[in-house]
Design an enzyme around this catalytic site. Structure first.
Site, PDB file in Angstrom:
ATOM      1  N   ASP A   7       0.814  -1.228   0.000  1.00  0.00           N
ATOM      2  CA  ASP A   7       0.000   0.000   0.000  1.00  0.00           C
ATOM      3  C   ASP A   7       0.842   1.271   0.000  1.00  0.00           C
ATOM      4  OD1 ASP A   7      -2.223  -1.666   0.116  1.00  0.00           O
ATOM      5  OD2 ASP A   7      -2.220  -1.674   2.307  1.00  0.00           O
ATOM      6  N   LYS A  35       1.793   2.272  -5.009  1.00  0.00           N
ATOM      7  CA  LYS A  35       2.362   1.742  -6.264  1.00  0.00           C
ATOM      8  C   LYS A  35       1.443   2.030  -7.455  1.00  0.00           C
ATOM      9  CE  LYS A  35       2.409  -2.344  -4.362  1.00  0.00           C
ATOM     10  NZ  LYS A  35       2.014  -2.003  -2.988  1.00  0.00           N
ATOM     11  N   GLY A  68      -4.561  -4.213  -3.892  1.00  0.00           N
ATOM     12  CA  GLY A  68      -5.560  -3.171  -4.136  1.00  0.00           C
ATOM     13  C   GLY A  68      -4.781  -1.925  -4.506  1.00  0.00           C
ATOM     14  N   HIS A  69      -4.742  -1.588  -5.788  1.00  0.00           N
ATOM     15  CA  HIS A  69      -3.941  -0.450  -6.266  1.00  0.00           C
ATOM     16  C   HIS A  69      -4.886   0.667  -6.685  1.00  0.00           C
ATOM     17  CE1 HIS A  69      -0.358  -3.337  -7.229  1.00  0.00           C
ATOM     18  NE2 HIS A  69      -0.727  -3.362  -5.970  1.00  0.00           N
ATOM     19  N   GLN A 117       1.936  -5.989  -3.287  1.00  0.00           N
ATOM     20  CA  GLN A 117       2.392  -6.098  -1.888  1.00  0.00           C
ATOM     21  C   GLN A 117       3.699  -5.311  -1.725  1.00  0.00           C
ATOM     22  OE1 GLN A 117       1.337  -9.556  -3.347  1.00  0.00           O
ATOM     23  NE2 GLN A 117      -0.576  -8.527  -2.904  1.00  0.00           N
TER      24      GLN A 117
HETATM   25  P1  GDP Z   1      -0.813   0.412  -3.521  1.00  0.00           P
HETATM   26  O1  GDP Z   1      -1.410  -0.868  -3.075  1.00  0.00           O
HETATM   27  O2  GDP Z   1       0.654   0.484  -3.261  1.00  0.00           O
HETATM   28  O3  GDP Z   1      -1.145   0.774  -4.940  1.00  0.00           O
HETATM   29  O4  GDP Z   1      -1.452   1.548  -2.595  1.00  0.00           O
HETATM   30  P2  GDP Z   1      -3.022   1.665  -2.187  1.00  0.00           P
HETATM   31  O5  GDP Z   1      -3.759   2.164  -3.346  1.00  0.00           O
HETATM   32  O6  GDP Z   1      -3.497   0.431  -1.543  1.00  0.00           O
HETATM   33  O7  GDP Z   1      -2.933   2.739  -1.029  1.00  0.00           O
HETATM   34  C1  GDP Z   1      -2.445   4.012  -1.231  1.00  0.00           C
HETATM   35  C2  GDP Z   1      -3.548   4.991  -0.831  1.00  0.00           C
HETATM   36  O8  GDP Z   1      -2.999   6.274  -0.683  1.00  0.00           O
HETATM   37  C3  GDP Z   1      -4.639   5.145  -1.889  1.00  0.00           C
HETATM   38  O9  GDP Z   1      -5.839   5.478  -1.257  1.00  0.00           O
HETATM   39  C4  GDP Z   1      -4.134   6.305  -2.734  1.00  0.00           C
HETATM   40  O10 GDP Z   1      -5.181   7.001  -3.398  1.00  0.00           O
HETATM   41  C5  GDP Z   1      -3.523   7.180  -1.666  1.00  0.00           C
HETATM   42  N1  GDP Z   1      -2.357   7.963  -2.073  1.00  0.00           N
HETATM   43  C6  GDP Z   1      -1.374   7.664  -2.959  1.00  0.00           C
HETATM   44  N2  GDP Z   1      -0.425   8.624  -2.950  1.00  0.00           N
HETATM   45  C7  GDP Z   1      -0.816   9.541  -2.045  1.00  0.00           C
HETATM   46  C8  GDP Z   1      -0.237  10.747  -1.551  1.00  0.00           C
HETATM   47  O11 GDP Z   1       0.837  11.169  -1.934  1.00  0.00           O
HETATM   48  N3  GDP Z   1      -0.937  11.431  -0.588  1.00  0.00           N
HETATM   49  C9  GDP Z   1      -2.128  10.995  -0.110  1.00  0.00           C
HETATM   50  N4  GDP Z   1      -2.733  11.718   0.824  1.00  0.00           N
HETATM   51  N5  GDP Z   1      -2.700   9.864  -0.545  1.00  0.00           N
HETATM   52  C10 GDP Z   1      -2.045   9.137  -1.481  1.00  0.00           C
HETATM   53  P1  IMO Z   2      -0.974  -4.122  -2.300  1.00  0.00           P
HETATM   54  O1  IMO Z   2      -0.517  -4.673  -3.639  1.00  0.00           O
HETATM   55  C1  IMO Z   2      -1.069  -4.571   2.042  1.00  0.00           C
HETATM   56  C2  IMO Z   2      -1.149  -8.671   3.584  1.00  0.00           C
HETATM   57  C3  IMO Z   2      -2.398  -9.109   4.310  1.00  0.00           C
HETATM   58  C4  IMO Z   2      -1.803 -10.103   5.281  1.00  0.00           C
HETATM   59  C5  IMO Z   2      -0.705 -10.780   4.464  1.00  0.00           C
HETATM   60  C6  IMO Z   2      -1.135 -12.094   3.819  1.00  0.00           C
HETATM   61  O2  IMO Z   2      -2.250  -3.382  -2.327  1.00  0.00           O
HETATM   62  O3  IMO Z   2       0.156  -3.391  -1.634  1.00  0.00           O
HETATM   63  P2  IMO Z   2      -2.690 -12.725   1.742  1.00  0.00           P
HETATM   64  O4  IMO Z   2      -4.120 -12.435   1.477  1.00  0.00           O
HETATM   65  O5  IMO Z   2      -1.748 -12.198   0.704  1.00  0.00           O
HETATM   66  O6  IMO Z   2      -2.408 -14.171   2.053  1.00  0.00           O
HETATM   67  O7  IMO Z   2      -2.360 -11.927   3.115  1.00  0.00           O
HETATM   68  O8  IMO Z   2      -0.367  -9.852   3.447  1.00  0.00           O
HETATM   69  N1  IMO Z   2      -1.372  -8.144   2.217  1.00  0.00           N
HETATM   70  C7  IMO Z   2      -1.312  -6.846   1.904  1.00  0.00           C
HETATM   71  N2  IMO Z   2      -1.123  -5.755   2.683  1.00  0.00           N
HETATM   72  N3  IMO Z   2      -1.190  -4.435   0.705  1.00  0.00           N
HETATM   73  C8  IMO Z   2      -1.341  -5.518  -0.096  1.00  0.00           C
HETATM   74  O9  IMO Z   2      -1.288  -5.457  -1.442  1.00  0.00           O
HETATM   75  C9  IMO Z   2      -1.454  -6.797   0.509  1.00  0.00           C
HETATM   76  N4  IMO Z   2      -1.647  -8.041   0.028  1.00  0.00           N
HETATM   77  C10 IMO Z   2      -1.582  -8.864   1.082  1.00  0.00           C
HETATM   78  O10 IMO Z   2      -3.019  -8.027   4.952  1.00  0.00           O
HETATM   79  O11 IMO Z   2      -1.173  -9.431   6.333  1.00  0.00           O
HETATM   80 MG    MG Z   3      -2.926  -1.574  -1.837  1.00  0.00          MG
END
Ligand code: GDP
Ligand code: IMO
Ligand code: MG
Length: 424
Positions: free
Chosen positions: A13, A16, A40-41, A224
């Site tokens: 998270d 990415k 979840g991107h 991840q």
């Molecule tokens: P990923 O899994 O690495 O793609 O990241 P996620 O999408 O799960 O989580 C990142 C969260 O932070 C999302 O809700 C994005 O919309 C938000 N986000 C990304 N970059 C920024 C930033 O620079 N500032 C803020 N406030 N939110 C951000």
């Molecule tokens: P993105 O790509 C954050 C975590 C789960 C749990 C562990 C194992 O959005 O960064 P799983 O379902 O993979 O067997 O869970 O890994 N986990 C993540 N945490 N971002 C993710 O993906 C994750 N994908 C799995 O919360 O701790």
């Molecule tokens: Mg994510």
């Protein structure tokens, strides 16, 4: 031609998805190499939010090819939901989205097992996303999995599925005291999925090999983060695949020689979802504040993310494993209202000081972070677009981390929107 692998340097998270979307403009192919529906991107473009679990985050760029590699575990129902959502929003995926025929299929018994195994672990639960990821990779490695290509051999698929579900049902009934599932229903559901996904399925090894010989530029999208990598993360509190850059070669079917550049993404602080050690975790009022301000709730499960200060020891571990070339720091804006910002530069356990990330989870559990404190900037950074325009203390914070990691931070994200980036 330079191919880049984008990976998370923390526990996932890191943002990415947003960064892949920005970089995608300069590449021809965007490819996911591991994980599955656990990812979840999030992308935010003109206030419109998109969340991708399986589809690469380059899909909003017309004319780019998006590939789901052989290393992915694919839930076809989830994939089709994502395609339907995109089509509702007038995003065309036909002709530019491909699924490897070698990818493994996530079945309902994987998801059911994921939940049952977690329940049985009790206090030792991993806190998985419940998307069937671990059980699907387990079947893959035990050579009990079913690959996409097998869905198209009807008799073979029927027989294998019946036998597999018979075995799983024995586990459900005898070991977990749970209800069995009907193989016929799963067969019908998945036969229908097979027809619907067939326009996307191909031999992606051939596709990637041709792209390489045509000098196309490839962007590898990690899911991840390195601290969740099954080999290098906080095992067993990890996912079940190689989220680090090393996974890109096996998960796509290309030589490691084809990865020319590794870009690490890290937040200005750190989060984790689920269980496992987290030395710099901040609980209480401040942790809650960062969670609220940063919108730190899982993009896949909606679970609150645990929040903490930036951890140099953990980040250095990730930088080393991936030999990161440059980095992007996201979510700097979330720290805008902190009077003091802390950076963890080591762990202390009794007389022992750790400067490298230990494999021993007990050590991680009991260690105390050693913090370097820097003054906060107490200014809104969300509208800044040039590094020189950032508040002096924010620049100092970034430089301190660059110094510790011996790494250049080439882009800083200051908000969720595509345009909210500071370039250097
Ligand atoms: P990923 O899994 O690495 O793609 O990241 P996620 O999408 O799960 O989580 C990142 C969260 O932070 C999302 O809700 C994005 O919309 C938000 N986000 C990304 N970059 C920024 C930033 O620079 N500032 C803020 N406030 N939110 C951000
Ligand atoms: P993105 O790509 C954050 C975590 C789960 C749990 C562990 C194992 O959005 O960064 P799983 O379902 O993979 O067997 O869970 O890994 N986990 C993540 N945490 N971002 C993710 O993906 C994750 N994908 C799995 O919360 O701790
Ligand atoms: Mg994510």
């Amino acid at each position: 031609m330079t191919n880049t692998c984008v990976i998370g340097l923390q526990w996932g998270d890191e943002g990415k998805g947003k960064i892949i979307d920005i970089l995608a403009r300069d590449y021809d192919i965007i490819v996911r190499y591991q994980g599955g529906g656990n990812a979840g991107h999030t992308l935010v473009i003109n206030d419109e939010k998109y969340v991708f679990h399986l589809i690469p985050s380059g899909i909003l760029h017309p004319g780019k090819k998006c590939v789901i590699g052989n290393g992915i575990v694919l839930d076809p129902g989830l994939f089709l939901d994502e395609v339907a959502e995109l089509s509702k929003r007038n995003v065309n995926v036909n002709g530019n989205l491909f699924i490897s025929d070698r990818a493994h299929v996530v079945f309902p018994y994987h998801k059911k097992l994921d939940l049952l195994i977690e329940k049985q672990k009790g206090d030792l639960m991993i806190g998985t996303t419940g998307r069937g990821i671990g059980p699907c990779y387990t079947d893959k490695m035990a050579r009990n999995g079913i690959r996409i290509t097998e869905l198209y051999h009807k008799e073979h698929f029927k027989m294998k599925l019946e036998k597999t579900i018979e075995e799983k049902n024995r586990l459900f009934v005898n070991l977990y005291d749970a209800e069995p599932i009907s193989w016929k229903e799963v067969y019908e559901e998945y036969s229908a999925y097979a027809d619907k996904i067939s326009p996307f399925v191909c031999d992606t090894i051939e596709l990637m090999a041709k792209a390489i010989s045509d000098n196309k530029r490839i962007l590898f999208e990690g899911a991840q983060g390195t601290l969740l990598d099954v080999d290098f993360g906080t095992y067993p509190y990890t996912t079940s695949s190689n989220a680090a850059a090393c996974g890109a070669s096996s998960g796509v079917g290309i030589s490691p020689k084809q990865i020319h550049n590794v870009l690490g993404i890290m937040k200005a602080y750190i989060t984790r979802v689920g269980s496992g050690p987290f030395p710099t975790e901040v609980v209480g009022k401040l942790g809650d504040h960062i969670r609220e301000k940063g919108g730190e709730f899982g993009a896949t499960t909606g679970r609150p993310r645990r929040c903490g200060w930036f951890d140099v020891v953990a980040a250095q571990h990730s930088v080393k494993i991936n030999d990161v070339d440059t980095a992007v720091m996201t979510k700097l804006d979330v720290l805008d209202d902190q009077e003091t910002v802390k950076i963890c530069t080591g762990y202390k356990s009794g007389k022992k000081i750790y400067h490298s990330f230990p494999a021993d989870l007990d050590a991680l559990d009991v260690c105390e972070p050693i913090y370097e404190e820097v003054p906060g900037w107490m200014e809104d950074t969300s509208k800044v677009r040039n590094r020189d325009d950032l508040p002096k203390n924010a620049i100092n914070y970034i430089q301190t981390i660059e110094r510790h990691l011996r790494l250049k931070i080439e882009m800083i994200s200051v908000g969720p929107e595509r345009l909210q980036v500071v370039r250097t």
